[in-house]
Design an enzyme around this catalytic site. Structure first.
Site, PDB file in Angstrom:
ATOM      1  N   HIS A  70      -1.032   4.111   7.256  1.00  0.00           N
ATOM      2  CA  HIS A  70      -0.455   4.762   6.077  1.00  0.00           C
ATOM      3  C   HIS A  70      -0.164   6.231   6.355  1.00  0.00           C
ATOM      4  O   HIS A  70      -0.778   6.820   7.233  1.00  0.00           O
ATOM      5  CB  HIS A  70      -1.420   4.637   4.891  1.00  0.00           C
ATOM      6  CG  HIS A  70      -1.861   3.232   4.637  1.00  0.00           C
ATOM      7  ND1 HIS A  70      -3.094   2.767   5.043  1.00  0.00           N
ATOM      8  CD2 HIS A  70      -1.230   2.194   4.067  1.00  0.00           C
ATOM      9  CE1 HIS A  70      -3.200   1.486   4.706  1.00  0.00           C
ATOM     10  NE2 HIS A  70      -2.076   1.106   4.121  1.00  0.00           N
ATOM     11  N   SER A 124       0.810  -1.225   0.000  1.00  0.00           N
ATOM     12  CA  SER A 124       0.000   0.000   0.000  1.00  0.00           C
ATOM     13  C   SER A 124       0.844   1.276   0.000  1.00  0.00           C
ATOM     14  O   SER A 124       0.340   2.339  -0.354  1.00  0.00           O
ATOM     15  CB  SER A 124      -0.931   0.015   1.209  1.00  0.00           C
ATOM     16  OG  SER A 124      -0.183  -0.121   2.398  1.00  0.00           O
ATOM     17  N   ASP A 132      -4.123   7.141   8.543  1.00  0.00           N
ATOM     18  CA  ASP A 132      -5.183   6.260   9.044  1.00  0.00           C
ATOM     19  C   ASP A 132      -4.696   5.198  10.028  1.00  0.00           C
ATOM     20  O   ASP A 132      -5.369   4.194  10.218  1.00  0.00           O
ATOM     21  CB  ASP A 132      -5.882   5.590   7.851  1.00  0.00           C
ATOM     22  CG  ASP A 132      -4.908   4.750   7.037  1.00  0.00           C
ATOM     23  OD1 ASP A 132      -3.719   4.683   7.402  1.00  0.00           O
ATOM     24  OD2 ASP A 132      -5.328   4.157   6.023  1.00  0.00           O
TER      25      ASP A 132
END
Ligand code: NAG
Ligand code: NAG
Ligand code: NAG
Ligand code: NAG
Length: 389
Positions: free
Chosen positions: A351, A44, A348
């Site tokens: 990330h 990610s 979050d």
């Protein structure tokens, strides 16, 4: 913002003594490269829509800062890979797995969120990790390389969405993966056991990079892994972990540092084995950690607290993640974001924000955090050429 921590000065000094490279000033004499494409592999930290195309996409407020809508990224805006693309005058990378509106003329992104280097035991959709681990990403790249050329030969509209054959050798190959191997390990075994499995992770990483080299890739830009122990999901998952001065979970960061130590060794070995390529090791760990340890110096605040999340000291709960709909006292609510994501480090709990990503990109692109200390725009020169100095 100038950022030269003492560790970097040490790194450069060390380099000029131990490596067959001259000082960074000499390397700066090289011409800028013309990278016509980027091929990216990872999780990610660099997923521009692969997981979103395959499983459930991230919801709003993801994307709120830059794209004004969720854009397949777990972030309020752009990722480091987006800033890399932009600085090389290339379009933002299309995810290989995205079947809608993709354009691969200047590269493709094989990264998916929740990807690991090694085959995960718990796989989506009923498990936690992406089925597209690095070994699969390599297989996809192999197929992409062959198929894209058949499609070009076929002509028509699809041909115009594929990279030229010569781009594969000239492209920049970027990597940012490993965080989820550590994360998956921490939630299923002891810190010592995860640490002991690091060499296997690095061997698997190295094998994939080598396989990509054998397909003709020559310019490799390899990010190390960040301080996982500073992220909300680890801090909340392991509340009794010993904390360091920045408030990060110390043993978890130590495993990340060991991972980086082994990664650096393996990058050095690749460099020895394949001198017709350039393997650049990029220390994003130090920059990410600086944001947690000295946030004010760089214009940030509340570094350990998620901007978009819910609950506790870290504003992170696995059952109420950014963009999820939750019931609070019987009322449905969407987990939203803080007022100033531009001043925040963590988006979050897992990330980084666009602001943090931009800060990291601005620093790594200079080459000061790289080994060898070659700026991003010069990361095409072969190790053999650098050694002539
Ligand atoms: C694909 O992207 C390239 C580079 O941005 C652009 O020149 C080209 O027009 C695009 N192709 C299509 C069919 O949109
Ligand atoms: C990880 O293993 C290495 C090599 O055995 C060791 O030097 C290091 O102290 C270990 N770190 C942790 C956190 O267990
Ligand atoms: C939920 O209700 C309880 C009891 O009325 C109250 O103490 C609490 O503050 C409420 N929580 C929220 C988030 O509104
Ligand atoms: C925590 O997340 C909420 C959204 O659920 C947001 O409104 C709030 O500003 C965040 N708290 C901090 C300190 O960022």
């Amino acid at each position: 913002m100038e950022f030269i921590p003492s560790t970097t000065i040490y790194l450069i000094t060390l380099l000029s003594f131990s490596m067959p490279f001259a000082t960074s000033a000499t390397i700066f004499d090289f011409e800028n490269c013309e990278f016509p494409a980027i091929f990216n592999f990872g999780d990610s930290n660099s997923d521009t829509g692969g997981l979103a195309a395959s499983f459930t996409p991230p919801n709003f407020p993801n994307g709120e800062t830059y794209f004004d809508m969720p854009a397949g990224r777990y972030c309020d805006g752009r990722l480091i890979i987006d800033f890399i693309s932009k600085s090389l005058d290339l379009p933002y990378l299309s995810a290989y797995l995205n079947s809608l509106g993709t354009n691969f003329t200047h590269g493709a992104n094989f990264a998916t969120s929740s990807s690991t280097i090694t085959l995960p035991t718990s796989i989506m959709p009923n498990g936690e990790y992406s089925p597209f681990y690095l070994g699969v990403q390599y297989e996809q790249f192999l197929r992409f390389k062959a198929r894209s050329q058949l499609i070009r030969e076929g002509g028509g509209i699809f041909a115009r969405l594929m990279p030229r054959e010569e781009y594969f050798e000239k492209a920049l190959y970027t990597f940012d993966i490993g965080q989820n191997d550590l994360g998956a390990g921490f939630f299923s075994m002891s810190v010592e056991e995860v640490n002991a499995s690091v060499p296997d992770m690095i061997n698997a990483f190295s094998t994939n990079v080598e396989n990509i080299y054998h397909l003709g890739a020559r310019s490799f830009w390899i990010h190390n892994t960040g301080p996982i122990g500073c992220l909300g999901y680890i801090l909340v998952g392991f509340p009794t972990a010993e904390k360091d001065v920045a408030g990060c979970a110390k043993p978890y960061n130590e495993v990340a540092q060991y991972f980086n130590h082994k990664l650096k060794e393996s990058v050095f070995q690749l460099r020895r084995d394949f001198s017709t390529a350039l393997f650049t090791y990029v220390d994003v760990y130090s920059l990410k950690y600086a944001l947690f340890s000295e946030p004010k110096t760089y214009g940030f605040e509340l570094p350990l607290v998620a901007c978009c999340g819910y609950g506790n000291l870290y504003n992170y709960s696995s059952g109420a993640v950014c963009g999820a709909t939750i019931a609070i006292n019987g009322t449905q609510k969407t987990v939203g974001s803080c007022d100033t994501p531009s001043a925040r480090v963590v988006w979050d709990g897992e990330h980084y924000t666009e602001a943090a990503n931009k800060f990291i990109f601005d620093q790594i692109s200079t080459g000061v955090f790289s080994d060898p200390p070659v700026p991003l725009k010069m990361a095409c020169h072969r190790t053999a050429d650098l050694q002539r100095y």
